[in-house]
Design a protein around this motif. Structure first.
Motif, PDB file in Angstrom:
ATOM      1  N   GLY A  21       0.901  -1.256   0.048  1.00 40.21           N
ATOM      2  CA  GLY A  21       0.130   0.111   0.017  1.00 40.21           C
ATOM      3  C   GLY A  21       1.043   1.216   0.202  1.00 40.21           C
ATOM      4  N   ASN A  22       0.227   2.313   0.573  1.00 38.15           N
ATOM      5  CA  ASN A  22       0.821   3.680   0.440  1.00 38.15           C
ATOM      6  C   ASN A  22       1.610   3.826   1.673  1.00 38.15           C
ATOM      7  N   VAL A  23       2.825   4.196   1.584  1.00 33.63           N
ATOM      8  CA  VAL A  23       3.536   4.673   3.033  1.00 33.63           C
ATOM      9  C   VAL A  23       3.240   6.049   3.489  1.00 33.63           C
ATOM     10  N   SER A  24       2.736   6.080   4.616  1.00 32.82           N
ATOM     11  CA  SER A  24       2.492   7.467   5.100  1.00 32.82           C
ATOM     12  C   SER A  24       3.499   7.862   6.293  1.00 32.82           C
ATOM     13  N   ALA A  25       4.187   6.910   6.755  1.00 35.30           N
ATOM     14  CA  ALA A  25       5.002   7.468   7.797  1.00 35.30           C
ATOM     15  C   ALA A  25       6.231   5.968   7.771  1.00 35.30           C
ATOM     16  N   LEU A  26       7.355   6.602   8.276  1.00 33.46           N
ATOM     17  CA  LEU A  26       8.337   5.707   8.020  1.00 33.46           C
ATOM     18  C   LEU A  26       9.511   6.009   9.412  1.00 33.46           C
ATOM     19  N   ALA A  27       9.835   4.790   9.908  1.00 33.39           N
ATOM     20  CA  ALA A  27      11.016   4.965  10.926  1.00 33.39           C
ATOM     21  C   ALA A  27      11.868   4.011  11.180  1.00 33.39           C
ATOM     22  N   ILE A  28      13.095   4.420  11.310  1.00 33.28           N
ATOM     23  CA  ILE A  28      14.297   3.238  11.229  1.00 33.28           C
ATOM     24  C   ILE A  28      14.681   3.046  12.540  1.00 33.28           C
ATOM     25  N   ALA A  29      14.558   1.955  13.084  1.00 27.72           N
ATOM     26  CA  ALA A  29      14.904   1.654  14.566  1.00 27.72           C
ATOM     27  C   ALA A  29      16.466   1.311  14.680  1.00 27.72           C
ATOM     28  N   SER A  30      17.071   0.825  13.772  1.00 21.11           N
ATOM     29  CA  SER A  30      18.284   0.207  13.831  1.00 21.11           C
ATOM     30  C   SER A  30      19.058   0.164  12.340  1.00 21.11           C
ATOM     31  N   THR A  32      19.151  -2.328  11.007  1.00 21.22           N
ATOM     32  CA  THR A  32      18.669  -3.560  10.146  1.00 21.22           C
ATOM     33  C   THR A  32      17.170  -3.756  10.185  1.00 21.22           C
ATOM     34  N   ARG A  33      16.680  -2.743  11.141  1.00 16.96           N
ATOM     35  CA  ARG A  33      15.025  -2.942  11.307  1.00 16.96           C
ATOM     36  C   ARG A  33      14.276  -1.405  11.011  1.00 16.96           C
ATOM     37  N   GLY A  34      13.537  -1.715  10.184  1.00 11.06           N
ATOM     38  CA  GLY A  34      12.645  -0.460   9.909  1.00 11.06           C
ATOM     39  C   GLY A  34      11.126  -0.625   9.791  1.00 11.06           C
ATOM     40  N   TYR A  35      10.295   0.331   9.971  1.00 13.19           N
ATOM     41  CA  TYR A  35       8.855   0.190  10.263  1.00 13.19           C
ATOM     42  C   TYR A  35       8.225   1.315   9.337  1.00 13.19           C
ATOM     43  N   ALA A  36       6.995   0.897   8.837  1.00 17.88           N
ATOM     44  CA  ALA A  36       6.441   1.831   7.802  1.00 17.88           C
ATOM     45  C   ALA A  36       4.820   1.627   8.214  1.00 17.88           C
ATOM     46  N   VAL A  37       4.223   2.724   8.041  1.00 20.42           N
ATOM     47  CA  VAL A  37       2.713   2.725   8.370  1.00 20.42           C
ATOM     48  C   VAL A  37       2.303   2.743   6.716  1.00 20.42           C
ATOM     49  N   ILE A  38       1.281   1.851   6.631  1.00 19.66           N
ATOM     50  CA  ILE A  38       0.701   1.668   5.195  1.00 19.66           C
ATOM     51  C   ILE A  38      -0.742   1.678   5.288  1.00 19.66           C
ATOM     52  N   THR A  45      -5.250   0.573   7.870  1.00 19.89           N
ATOM     53  CA  THR A  45      -3.962   0.895   8.114  1.00 19.89           C
ATOM     54  C   THR A  45      -3.166  -0.164   8.915  1.00 19.89           C
ATOM     55  N   SER A  46      -1.931  -0.341   8.399  1.00 23.33           N
ATOM     56  CA  SER A  46      -1.247  -1.149   9.515  1.00 23.33           C
ATOM     57  C   SER A  46       0.205  -0.523   9.526  1.00 23.33           C
ATOM     58  N   ILE A  47       0.920  -1.478  10.270  1.00 26.81           N
ATOM     59  CA  ILE A  47       2.276  -1.295  10.651  1.00 26.81           C
ATOM     60  C   ILE A  47       3.097  -2.238  10.024  1.00 26.81           C
ATOM     61  N   LYS A  48       4.072  -2.259   8.967  1.00 22.17           N
ATOM     62  CA  LYS A  48       4.815  -3.212   8.538  1.00 22.17           C
ATOM     63  C   LYS A  48       6.489  -3.279   8.836  1.00 22.17           C
ATOM     64  N   GLY A  59       6.955  -8.883   7.955  1.00 23.78           N
ATOM     65  CA  GLY A  59       5.733  -8.764   8.706  1.00 23.78           C
ATOM     66  C   GLY A  59       4.781  -7.388   9.114  1.00 23.78           C
ATOM     67  N   THR A  60       3.526  -7.660   9.370  1.00 25.62           N
ATOM     68  CA  THR A  60       2.758  -6.816  10.146  1.00 25.62           C
ATOM     69  C   THR A  60       2.727  -7.034  11.479  1.00 25.62           C
ATOM     70  N   ILE A  61       2.992  -5.646  12.226  1.00 28.65           N
ATOM     71  CA  ILE A  61       3.165  -5.805  13.641  1.00 28.65           C
ATOM     72  C   ILE A  61       1.857  -5.387  14.320  1.00 28.65           C
TER      73      ILE A  61
END
Length: 121
Positions: A21-30, A32-38, A45-48, A59-61
């Motif tokens: 889907g469309n990315v509306s927010a992005l956060a890089i935690a480390s 190797t690990r990133g998260y996107a609001v889709i 809406t989900s966080i992948k 996966g989806t968290i």
């Protein structure tokens, strides 16, 4: 991705088609690990979670019919998410290392955005 030292593009970090889907927010935690609001075609809406080094979607968290208006990595290992529900707005807190949900703090009004203030201010 933009390399801040050279100010040059390093290419696409993760493809929104792979995220679903469309990315509306992005956060890089480390490193190797990133998260996107889709948001998908039905406005769900989900966080992948994804691998920053490969772009692989892990996966989806979190999944909701409410709006996730903001997401930020706090710099101390936590992922903060503003859930903008009309009936039960809250601040969601996840473990930035693995995406585990840690807390859901009720809020009086729906949040629009998040910011982290440091001690150096």
């Amino acid at each position: 991705m933009i390399d801040p030292a050279t100010r040059r593009s390093r290419g696409l970090l993760v493809d929104d088609d792979d995220l679903g889907g469309n990315v509306s927010a992005l956060a890089i935690a480390s490193a190797t690990r990133g998260y996107a609001v889709i948001s998908d075609a039905s406005f769900h809406t989900s966080i992948k979670q994804f691998d920053v080094t490969t772009g692989a979607v892990l996966g989806t968290i979190y999944d909701t019919s409410d709006l996730l208006s903001s997401m930020i990595d706090d710099g101390d290992g936590y992922l903060l998410v503003a859930e903008r529900s009309g009936f039960a707005p809250r601040l969601l807190i996840f473990d930035g290392a693995d995406g585990r949900p840690l807390a859901a703090i009720p809020l009086a009004i729906p949040p629009l955005s998040l910011a982290i203030l440091t001690r150096s201010l």
